[in-house]
Design a protein around this motif. Structure first.
Motif: not given
Length: 365
Positions: A41-42, A175-178, A210-212, A237-238
């Motif tokens: 869950i994100e 898993q994606k490190d965004k 390309g952000w989460q 980060d943003v």
């Protein structure tokens, strides 16, 4: 010959016994619990998990309860920007959900993405009872795929698990490190005017960059510094901030509310996230000429926010950026003039704004 007759009888008996089995047994399913670590869950920082239910919170109740937050709980506890992902080859998949009491529900669309592409849209009309128990879809080819479910901007649900075909494969999505992107604001950011989460401008912007995404926007909210407290200790980060329209409509003034609240909000964010890039967007285009209360113009609200940002910039905060929201938007983002909605974007308008904002963000660096 006798043996053949006996064998035939056994086969016949087996057919009878199978046909007498409950339909549920004939079409057996496997149940994946909502707290299974293969489910990701994100888009929400605050999750409460049990074997039977996961409560998905974008906000903490203690923050919403602070008077200075000025955010409607019915909108705060919906799930704009939330995604659920997993890997499976099951031909039949059902995401078990239940309506969350005390939350908003407008016409909503769940987006089902297969291997990164929109596969199906499932509409859920505003509920009149609690009969809704989830969304189901098929995967006819039975091939293993990465599934991502994008929740609607205005629907509060609890997650109760996943049903797949018995014996089918089930695993965690890669898993994606965004970079973590947090969108803060009111209904324009939460997604009023769009029915699906993937139609909102923060979602589109996050996909382009390309952000989460973590969408913390709450419809009807005003400039709220307590939201910044929820990000303490988290990797961010943003950040984008788009607030001011509701403050203006309420009759708030630059001196009494806008400047002190915006100053406190940025003070907390800059202190807790010194490396995060923060984009402050002044209020976007609206057909409304006068506020419902007060006499301050919307341009005065825009100017007050800009003044606060520039003061921090003069102090040396190079990770803080000012973006003129009005210059990036216009009638092309809205329903036709004369429509009831005078400020929110259409789905096309949200996409146009996301594209304009993407260009503006990449120009300020």
């Amino acid at each position: 010959m006798k043996l053949l007759k006996q064998t035939g009888s056994l086969i016949f008996l087996s057919v009878i016994l199978f046909s007498c089995l409950p339909l549920q047994a004939q079409n057996a399913k496997q149940f994946i619990k909502p707290n299974d670590n293969r489910i990701r869950i994100e888009g929400a920082f605050f999750l409460k998990k049990t074997d039977n239910k996961m409560i998905i919170n974008r906000h903490e109740k203690k923050i919403i309860d602070i008077p200075e937050t000025e955010a409607n709980p019915k909108n705060a506890f919906t799930q704009s920007g939330v995604t659920l992902s997993f890997v499976s080859d099951s031909k039949n998949i059902k995401i078990l959900l239940s309506p969350r009491k005390g939350t908003s529900h407008r016409h909503s669309v769940f987006g089902v993405f297969k291997n990164g592409k929109l596969y199906k849209q499932i509409a859920v009309l505003p509920r009149k009872d609690t009969a809704f128990n989830g969304i189901a879809f098929q995967n006819p080819d039975g091939k293993t795929a990465v599934w991502e479910i994008v929740f609607p901007p205005y629907y509060g649900v609890n997650f109760n698990g996943i049903e797949t075909d018995k014996g089918s494969h089930f695993a965690a999505a890669p898993q994606k490190d965004k970079p973590v992107y947090v969108a803060i604001g009111n209904s324009i950011t939460q997604g009023t005017g769009q029915t699906a989460g993937f139609q909102t401008w923060p979602w589109i912007l996050a996909q382009k960059e390309g952000w989460q995404l973590y969408n913390l926007a709450v419809g009807g909210s005003k400039i709220s510094w307590p939201f910044a407290l929820e990000l303490a200790g988290k990797k961010v980060d943003v950040i984008t901030i788009l607030w001011g329209y509701n403050d203006w409509n309420k009759g708030y003034t630059p001196k009494k509310q806008i400047i002190p609240r915006y100053t406190k909000l940025l003070s907390i964010l800059l202190k807790d996230h010194p490396k995060a890039k923060i984009y402050c967007i002044t209020p976007t285009f609206t057909y409304r000429q006068q506020p419902k209360h007060g006499t301050v113009s919307l341009n005065e609200i825009r100017q007050a926010e800009a003044d606060v940002v520039r003061k921090f910039q003069k102090k040396g905060y190079k990770n803080l950026f000012l973006i003129d929201g009005k210059s990036l938007t216009g009638p092309e983002n809205m329903k036709p003039k004369g429509s009831k909605d005078v400020v929110h974007f259409t789905p096309k308008g949200a996409r146009l704004f996301a594209e304009a904002l993407y260009n503006a963000i990449n120009q300020v660096h």
